[in-house]
Enzyme design. Sequence first.
Site, PDB file in Angstrom:
ATOM      1  N   ASP A 205      98.645  41.234  68.355  1.00 25.77           N
ATOM      2  CA  ASP A 205      99.253  42.317  69.121  1.00 25.77           C
ATOM      3  C   ASP A 205      99.219  41.918  70.597  1.00 25.77           C
ATOM      4  O   ASP A 205      98.794  40.815  70.927  1.00 25.77           O
ATOM      5  CB  ASP A 205      98.497  43.637  68.892  1.00 25.77           C
ATOM      6  CG  ASP A 205      97.094  43.626  69.494  1.00 25.77           C
ATOM      7  OD1 ASP A 205      96.667  42.589  70.031  1.00 25.77           O
ATOM      8  OD2 ASP A 205      96.431  44.669  69.439  1.00 25.77           O
ATOM      9  N   ASP A 207      97.795  43.499  74.306  1.00 28.89           N
ATOM     10  CA  ASP A 207      96.952  44.559  74.863  1.00 28.89           C
ATOM     11  C   ASP A 207      97.135  44.653  76.376  1.00 28.89           C
ATOM     12  O   ASP A 207      97.106  43.632  77.070  1.00 28.89           O
ATOM     13  CB  ASP A 207      95.473  44.255  74.572  1.00 28.89           C
ATOM     14  CG  ASP A 207      95.212  43.992  73.106  1.00 28.89           C
ATOM     15  OD1 ASP A 207      95.168  44.963  72.337  1.00 28.89           O
ATOM     16  OD2 ASP A 207      95.064  42.806  72.719  1.00 28.89           O
ATOM     17  N   ASP A 307      99.037  47.617  72.358  1.00 31.47           N
ATOM     18  CA  ASP A 307      97.999  48.608  72.678  1.00 31.47           C
ATOM     19  C   ASP A 307      97.994  48.842  74.182  1.00 31.47           C
ATOM     20  O   ASP A 307      97.981  47.887  74.961  1.00 31.47           O
ATOM     21  CB  ASP A 307      96.600  48.099  72.283  1.00 31.47           C
ATOM     22  CG  ASP A 307      96.400  48.047  70.771  1.00 31.47           C
ATOM     23  OD1 ASP A 307      97.130  48.749  70.046  1.00 31.47           O
ATOM     24  OD2 ASP A 307      95.500  47.308  70.334  1.00 31.47           O
TER      25      ASP A 307
END
Length: 383
Positions: A205, A207, A307
């Site tokens: 992902d 962040d 995120d």
Amino acid sequence: PEGPTPTAVATVSQYACQRRTTTENNNKIFTDAFEVLVEIYEFNEIEGPCLAFRRAASVLKSLPWAVQCLGDTHNLPCLGEHTKAIMEEILQYGRSFEVEKILSDERYQTLKLFTSVFGVGPKTAEKWYRRGLRSFSEILADRSIRLNRMQQSGFQHYGDISRAVSKAEALALRNIIDEAVHAITPDAVLALTGGFRRGKEFGHDVDFIVTTTEMGKEEGLLPRIIDKLTKEVSLPLMERDWEKGILLYCDYQASTFDISKLPSRRFEAMDHFAKCFLILRLEDSQVGGGLHIAEGDIRGWRAVRVDLVSPPMDRYAFALLGWSGSRQFERDLRRFARMERHMLLDNHALYDKTKKEFLAATTEKDIFAHLGLEYIEPWQRNA
Ligand code: TTP
Ligand code: MN
Ligand code: MN
Ligand code: MN
């Protein structure tokens, strides 16, 4: 081979926060095996050995040389009997039979498959396994299973979000978010954190920390970013295959931060800052060098997990340190603080139990200094 030899290396600390660990891993044959053992102990909820193999893997990752024989390891911390037995198998046969047995085990394979879906943890995976389910199609065909919104998105975007995110994609997302936050407030602060801050080429992902230099102004910032991303469209109306914007999924969690609370002792507990777990749509045209997608994929876009966390500015250094990882580095920072300094550290604060006071920090260096640790650069935190 070139490079430093075992004897040329100073004592290795048992704490990852006293080691420098780059993304270069010279002992992958061992650490890959240990990571399988960590997983199976995690699935079986056996904490001791799980932690032991995590620490062992982390020690080996920090070495600037490859272990050639068990004798090379006699000065190393965190390597127990079981660990050494696995290493011996690998040194002798090139593989570990104990690990191979796990890898070929149906329960392990099924739990690994199920937990690879966004929103599916070990508990849910185990529940589905016990019902006799073994594949995604069996889960999706089972009328008695109610998937939550997160799991629905997890299945919907499975192909994309189980595929690694490249650094070029991470930087493209930074541009998109940077534009969104600066349109909301000119004093926005945006920092890439997580694995990409540690210099990784790929991640699962991307962040980010987003906040404002003015304290208190960060309140409501995430909802405004989310609102903006919802309305944002990356293609002209005619070419869009969805009526939606680039926001494919959003789980927003408002802040529950309380300044007076002592740092949490439980690491795995989430922090209290406002945050959101997103899936964003990234266009090929937005990425320098193009998307990291399969050859023959002609959609021209992919989904990416993002995120965002939004601490107040006076907590920035703690949040940055906490969200830069690695998870093992974070675990050992906290363990070091508690065991060696009688201090409590988490993503919000550092508390000195002897002096009974909070220690302020505006940079990560301040926190390392309070802990009496040599500063470790983000790219040396791949523990
Ligand atoms: P991850 O994004 O899970 O991991 P990563 O960026 O190190 O690696 P990957 O490439 O696989 O994404 O977490 C990043 C850091 O954020 C990690 O050190 C733990 C921290 N974190 C929190 O502190 N609180 C949270 O609620 C979450 C989700 C993560
Ligand atoms: Mn990450
Ligand atoms: Mn991860
Ligand atoms: Mn993350």
